[in-house]
Design a protein around this motif. Sequence first.
Motif, PDB file in Angstrom:
ATOM      1  N   VAL A 200      15.816  88.522  56.753  1.00 18.69           N
ATOM      2  CA  VAL A 200      14.471  89.088  56.660  1.00 18.69           C
ATOM      3  C   VAL A 200      13.437  87.989  56.884  1.00 18.69           C
ATOM      4  O   VAL A 200      13.444  86.969  56.185  1.00 18.69           O
ATOM      5  CB  VAL A 200      14.221  89.747  55.291  1.00 18.69           C
ATOM      6  N   LEU A 201      12.552  88.187  57.838  1.00 23.37           N
ATOM      7  CA  LEU A 201      11.463  87.245  58.094  1.00 23.37           C
ATOM      8  C   LEU A 201      10.194  87.789  57.462  1.00 23.37           C
ATOM      9  O   LEU A 201       9.947  88.999  57.474  1.00 23.37           O
ATOM     10  CB  LEU A 201      11.259  87.042  59.591  1.00 23.37           C
ATOM     11  N   SER A 202       9.374  86.887  56.903  1.00 22.11           N
ATOM     12  CA  SER A 202       8.220  87.356  56.149  1.00 22.11           C
ATOM     13  C   SER A 202       7.125  86.311  56.117  1.00 22.11           C
ATOM     14  O   SER A 202       7.344  85.146  56.461  1.00 22.11           O
ATOM     15  CB  SER A 202       8.652  87.701  54.714  1.00 22.11           C
ATOM     16  N   GLY A 203       5.946  86.754  55.678  1.00 20.47           N
ATOM     17  CA  GLY A 203       4.865  85.808  55.458  1.00 20.47           C
ATOM     18  C   GLY A 203       3.511  86.476  55.360  1.00 20.47           C
ATOM     19  O   GLY A 203       3.306  87.582  55.869  1.00 20.47           O
ATOM     20  N   PRO A 204       2.572  85.793  54.716  1.00 17.02           N
ATOM     21  CA  PRO A 204       1.187  86.238  54.658  1.00 17.02           C
ATOM     22  C   PRO A 204       0.327  85.461  55.648  1.00 17.02           C
ATOM     23  O   PRO A 204       0.637  84.321  56.001  1.00 17.02           O
ATOM     24  CB  PRO A 204       0.793  85.864  53.225  1.00 17.02           C
ATOM     25  N   SER A 205      -0.763  86.047  56.119  1.00 15.45           N
ATOM     26  CA  SER A 205      -1.760  85.334  56.910  1.00 15.45           C
ATOM     27  C   SER A 205      -1.123  84.690  58.144  1.00 15.45           C
ATOM     28  O   SER A 205      -0.610  85.388  59.009  1.00 15.45           O
ATOM     29  CB  SER A 205      -2.488  84.314  56.030  1.00 15.45           C
ATOM     30  N   ALA A 206      -1.113  83.370  58.239  1.00 18.11           N
ATOM     31  CA  ALA A 206      -0.441  82.714  59.369  1.00 18.11           C
ATOM     32  C   ALA A 206       1.014  83.147  59.461  1.00 18.11           C
ATOM     33  O   ALA A 206       1.570  83.298  60.553  1.00 18.11           O
ATOM     34  CB  ALA A 206      -0.530  81.200  59.225  1.00 18.11           C
ATOM     35  N   GLY A 207       1.639  83.352  58.302  1.00 14.91           N
ATOM     36  CA  GLY A 207       3.029  83.802  58.243  1.00 14.91           C
ATOM     37  C   GLY A 207       3.208  85.248  58.656  1.00 14.91           C
ATOM     38  O   GLY A 207       4.333  85.724  58.772  1.00 14.91           O
TER      39      GLY A 207
END
Length: 230
Positions: A116-123
């Motif tokens: 699972v790939l994830s992130g906020p904002s830049a992510g």
Amino acid sequence: MKKLFVTGGAYDLATIKFLASLTGKQNPKICFLPTPVGDSEAHINRWFAAAKLLPIQPFVQKVFITSGEQKTSFEETLLQMDAILVTGGNTLNAITLWKAHGIDNILRKAWEKGIVLSGPSAGAICWFDEGLSDSRPIHLTKVEGLHFLKGSMCPHYHTEKERRPILLDWVEKEKIMPGYALDETAGLYFENETLKRVVAQNATDKAYRLTLKGGKVQEEVMAAELLPGE
């Protein structure tokens, strides 16, 4: 199954819990990838502090390393994870470094493997074709992403007041692709490039789909399920 979960700005305990649930594992291995913040030790310390409160196995992969410090390859580290969490920060710098190290290709392998790939904002921006970013001086600009997901991504949609009018104008003028915009705790979960779930931690934060019809931009508020609290 290719899985990708992004938020407009949140990666607090509630968000990480939801990310962990997407792995289908009881005690998943989650790797923190803080390239957008220059491998900030403060961010890394907060990650490990948060992980102590959750049933996860926390890891971190720095990019600012030397051969003396790290004796395993980026690929060996990242491909053994159940999820990879990219921080907010400078999208352009992160993608440039990943491409220099071949990490962009490793992340695609991870995605295709079911990590699972994830992130906020830049992510969040980094996985799309392009996004509205503060990665350069003076003004918000368009940055190219890794092209895992189609269209554009804009985080902090209402928190940073200039984002919404710029994005709506640019989509209408075809200066940026149609796509998605997210308030801070709003999130999108994709399986095999198809949007499956829209989530948020409160009724105020919303997720938006932007389309272009007849030369006019259309802004659709998407119904979101509320995540349980921390």
